[in-house]
Design an enzyme around this catalytic site. Structure first.
Site, PDB file in Angstrom:
ATOM      1  N   ASN A  53       9.328   8.618  -3.055  1.00 24.50           N
ATOM      2  CA  ASN A  53       9.479   8.485  -4.495  1.00 24.50           C
ATOM      3  C   ASN A  53       8.130   8.226  -5.169  1.00 24.50           C
ATOM      4  O   ASN A  53       7.191   7.733  -4.552  1.00 24.50           O
ATOM      5  CB  ASN A  53      10.447   7.337  -4.812  1.00 24.50           C
ATOM      6  CG  ASN A  53       9.897   5.993  -4.346  1.00 24.50           C
ATOM      7  OD1 ASN A  53       9.082   5.370  -5.012  1.00 24.50           O
ATOM      8  ND2 ASN A  53      10.340   5.539  -3.184  1.00 24.50           N
ATOM      9  N   LYS A 181      10.162  -7.932  -3.699  1.00 24.60           N
ATOM     10  CA  LYS A 181       9.039  -7.514  -4.546  1.00 24.60           C
ATOM     11  C   LYS A 181       9.535  -7.133  -5.928  1.00 24.60           C
ATOM     12  O   LYS A 181      10.577  -6.504  -6.065  1.00 24.60           O
ATOM     13  CB  LYS A 181       8.305  -6.329  -3.916  1.00 24.60           C
ATOM     14  CG  LYS A 181       7.021  -5.931  -4.660  1.00 24.60           C
ATOM     15  CD  LYS A 181       6.225  -4.873  -3.899  1.00 24.60           C
ATOM     16  CE  LYS A 181       6.763  -3.489  -4.087  1.00 24.60           C
ATOM     17  NZ  LYS A 181       5.912  -2.453  -3.449  1.00 24.60           N
ATOM     18  N   LYS A 183       8.116  -5.761 -10.044  1.00 20.61           N
ATOM     19  CA  LYS A 183       7.062  -5.101 -10.798  1.00 20.61           C
ATOM     20  C   LYS A 183       6.460  -6.053 -11.829  1.00 20.61           C
ATOM     21  O   LYS A 183       7.151  -6.907 -12.393  1.00 20.61           O
ATOM     22  CB  LYS A 183       7.607  -3.858 -11.506  1.00 20.61           C
ATOM     23  CG  LYS A 183       8.203  -2.839 -10.563  1.00 20.61           C
ATOM     24  CD  LYS A 183       7.175  -2.333  -9.560  1.00 20.61           C
ATOM     25  CE  LYS A 183       7.744  -1.260  -8.665  1.00 20.61           C
ATOM     26  NZ  LYS A 183       6.753  -0.734  -7.694  1.00 20.61           N
ATOM     27  N   ASP A 212       3.771  -6.253  -7.931  1.00 16.43           N
ATOM     28  CA  ASP A 212       3.168  -4.921  -7.880  1.00 16.43           C
ATOM     29  C   ASP A 212       2.885  -4.435  -9.296  1.00 16.43           C
ATOM     30  O   ASP A 212       3.805  -4.267 -10.101  1.00 16.43           O
ATOM     31  CB  ASP A 212       4.139  -3.968  -7.174  1.00 16.43           C
ATOM     32  CG  ASP A 212       3.626  -2.550  -7.066  1.00 16.43           C
ATOM     33  OD1 ASP A 212       2.464  -2.293  -7.441  1.00 16.43           O
ATOM     34  OD2 ASP A 212       4.396  -1.691  -6.588  1.00 16.43           O
ATOM     35  N   GLU A 238      -0.238  -6.663  -5.606  1.00 23.23           N
ATOM     36  CA  GLU A 238      -0.380  -5.268  -5.197  1.00 23.23           C
ATOM     37  C   GLU A 238      -0.944  -4.368  -6.286  1.00 23.23           C
ATOM     38  O   GLU A 238      -0.524  -4.447  -7.446  1.00 23.23           O
ATOM     39  CB  GLU A 238       1.001  -4.742  -4.757  1.00 23.23           C
ATOM     40  CG  GLU A 238       1.009  -3.283  -4.351  1.00 23.23           C
ATOM     41  CD  GLU A 238       2.386  -2.823  -3.915  1.00 23.23           C
ATOM     42  OE1 GLU A 238       2.636  -1.600  -3.942  1.00 23.23           O
ATOM     43  OE2 GLU A 238       3.221  -3.679  -3.534  1.00 23.23           O
ATOM     44  N   GLU A 264      -1.148   2.865  -1.387  1.00 23.71           N
ATOM     45  CA  GLU A 264      -0.043   3.824  -1.377  1.00 23.71           C
ATOM     46  C   GLU A 264      -0.379   5.122  -2.096  1.00 23.71           C
ATOM     47  O   GLU A 264       0.258   6.145  -1.878  1.00 23.71           O
ATOM     48  CB  GLU A 264       1.209   3.214  -2.001  1.00 23.71           C
ATOM     49  CG  GLU A 264       1.143   3.024  -3.507  1.00 23.71           C
ATOM     50  CD  GLU A 264       2.424   2.440  -4.077  1.00 23.71           C
ATOM     51  OE1 GLU A 264       3.087   3.146  -4.864  1.00 23.71           O
ATOM     52  OE2 GLU A 264       2.759   1.298  -3.739  1.00 23.71           O
ATOM     53  N   ASP A 291       0.994   5.819   2.907  1.00 21.69           N
ATOM     54  CA  ASP A 291       2.314   6.407   3.121  1.00 21.69           C
ATOM     55  C   ASP A 291       2.126   7.803   3.699  1.00 21.69           C
ATOM     56  O   ASP A 291       1.638   8.702   3.023  1.00 21.69           O
ATOM     57  CB  ASP A 291       3.057   6.463   1.785  1.00 21.69           C
ATOM     58  CG  ASP A 291       4.454   7.057   1.880  1.00 21.69           C
ATOM     59  OD1 ASP A 291       4.810   7.617   2.931  1.00 21.69           O
ATOM     60  OD2 ASP A 291       5.196   6.950   0.886  1.00 21.69           O
ATOM     61  N   HIS A 321       4.122   2.183   2.085  1.00 17.50           N
ATOM     62  CA  HIS A 321       4.964   2.447   0.923  1.00 17.50           C
ATOM     63  C   HIS A 321       6.025   3.486   1.279  1.00 17.50           C
ATOM     64  O   HIS A 321       5.865   4.251   2.230  1.00 17.50           O
ATOM     65  CB  HIS A 321       4.077   2.981  -0.211  1.00 17.50           C
ATOM     66  CG  HIS A 321       4.810   3.692  -1.294  1.00 17.50           C
ATOM     67  ND1 HIS A 321       5.051   5.051  -1.259  1.00 17.50           N
ATOM     68  CD2 HIS A 321       5.346   3.243  -2.456  1.00 17.50           C
ATOM     69  CE1 HIS A 321       5.689   5.420  -2.353  1.00 17.50           C
ATOM     70  NE2 HIS A 321       5.891   4.356  -3.093  1.00 17.50           N
ATOM     71  N   GLU A 340       8.282  -0.883   3.845  1.00 18.19           N
ATOM     72  CA  GLU A 340       8.975  -1.120   2.590  1.00 18.19           C
ATOM     73  C   GLU A 340      10.432  -0.674   2.713  1.00 18.19           C
ATOM     74  O   GLU A 340      10.780   0.151   3.561  1.00 18.19           O
ATOM     75  CB  GLU A 340       8.281  -0.346   1.469  1.00 18.19           C
ATOM     76  CG  GLU A 340       8.789  -0.659   0.080  1.00 18.19           C
ATOM     77  CD  GLU A 340       7.948  -0.024  -1.010  1.00 18.19           C
ATOM     78  OE1 GLU A 340       7.864  -0.623  -2.100  1.00 18.19           O
ATOM     79  OE2 GLU A 340       7.361   1.056  -0.781  1.00 18.19           O
TER      80      GLU A 340
END
Length: 388
Positions: A53, A181, A183, A212, A238, A264, A291, A321, A340
């Protein structure tokens, strides 16, 4: 043996959520099937892959460049020394023919998605889990079947207040996660701090929160947040700034002595190496989130791990990620620090095979051939529709 066909379809993974930089209302991804002429149980062996994603599907690049190069190659030139299985490294080199170095961009996603499907096929032809194959070929011979996972969520969502955020995090904790986690950077600092306080209020002893920023901040804002976040015992801070702004990351360490994470959105071994050389990352506390599905695949990830070893980093500092089973297999087979996980989002592509449960922050890898997609009923249904 040979590859008979490679199929791609672009599928929606849209959601009304947003992070500090993008919303996911029109997000999609590529799903790939690599069909071989090897027959097992009356069916051809098919390897599957998809991109993580946050990056859109790359079907046009696959169909115009990478799939034709594989299909036009001499089939024998794509096999390993035994002649009985595919060689992912040879296939990777075939895809990269006529590609200039640098400018990695979206082609790394296209190649990484196909690469995932190739490795799935390779492990299925070998009739073993990918993590076992990786441990034998590139690790210490014995995989660690228990893998640390954390729950990624805490997105901004229309009408989502702090009580709803707390409820979300409680769900993850009740599922067995010990690290969650959320945002930051999509609201004011004061509002983000209130959101952080709300989540910390629901955590118990032994549970931690990571935050993040998704690369949102300039240097001054990154420092402002670093100073404010220093009051907390966070799992990590992050991706404060642009992923290619290594100087920002290097300066930030002077204002935040606790763990940070990034990587990531670095899509090659060379970019990862520049982060290690110039980004001020600290091998004793910081985390790397490369990733493979976005960065040319496992073939390139192996080069990245070797680069890290040469620079004094342990693979255990890598927590990729993406929340997909490919990285989960790499973690188990090559000793990464974990993976993750998206318990609620981007389904059916995220998550674990049916019956796999999180226990005290860890999952135990099931003995499934290949990456293990066949063990996740909602995902393999979509994959088989493409293959058929």
């Amino acid at each position: 043996m040979r590859i008979v066909e490679i199929r791609e379809i672009t599928v929606p993974i849209s959601s009304p959520i947003r992070n500090a930089y993008i919303d996911f209302s029109k997000m999609n991804a590529s799903l790939v099937a690599v069909v071989t002429d090897v027959i097992r149980g009356g069916r051809p062996v098919i390897g599957y892959g998809f991109n993580s994603n946050g990056r859109y599907g790359q079907g046009s690049l696959m169909r115009e460049r990478f799939i034709p190069r594989i299909m036009e190659a001499d089939p024998d030139a794509l096999l390993d020394e035994s002649g009985e299985n595919l060689d992912p490294h040879k296939i990777w080199s075939t895809m990269f023919v006529n590609e200039k170095p640098g400018g990695h961009g979206e082609r790394s996603v296209a190649m990484g998605t196909i690469d995932m499907a190739v490795w799935d096929a390779v492990a299925k032809i070998a009739d073993e889990p990918l993590f076992t194959l990786l441990a034998k070929r590139y690790g210490n011979g014995t995989p660690d079947k228990r893998v640390f996972v954390y729950a990624a969520g805490g997105y901004y969502y229309p009408g989502k207040d702090n009580a709803m955020l707390q409820d979300e995090m409680r769900r993850y904790l009740d599922l067995g996660y010990t690290v969650v986690k959320q945002k930051i950077g999509g609201a004011s600092l004061d509002e983000d701090l209130r959101r952080i306080d709300a989540v910390l209020d629901v955590l118990q002893d032994g549970q931690k929160l990571a935050v993040d920023a998704n690369g949102r901040f300039d240097l001054d804002t990154a420092i402002q947040y670093a100073k404010a976040l220093s009051q907390y015992d966070l799992f990590w801070y992050e991706e404060a700034g642009d992923p290619l702004d290594y100087e920002l990351q290097a300066i930030l360490r002077n204002y935040y002595d606790k763990p940070m994470a990034t990587g990531e959105n670095l899509f090659s071994m060379q970019d990862a190496r520049n982060l290690i050389r110039y980004g001020g990352m600290r091998a004793d506390r910081d985390w790397l989130q490369f990733d493979c599905a976005l960065s040319y695949g496992l073939v390139e990830y192996l080069r990245t791990l070797e680069m890290l070893r040469q620079h004094g980093w342990s693979a255990s500092r890598c927590i990729p990620h993406g929340g997909h089973q490919m990285s989960l297999n790499i973690a188990a087979g090559l000793g990464l620090g974990g993976n993750e996980s998206y318990p609620d989002l981007f389904q059916p592509y995220g998550g674990f095979p049916d019956g796999v449960r999180v226990e005290n922050g860890y999952v135990t890898m099931p003995e499934l051939s290949g990456i293990g997609f066949e063990g996740k009923s909602d995902l393999i249904k979509v994959m088989r529709e493409l293959a058929q």
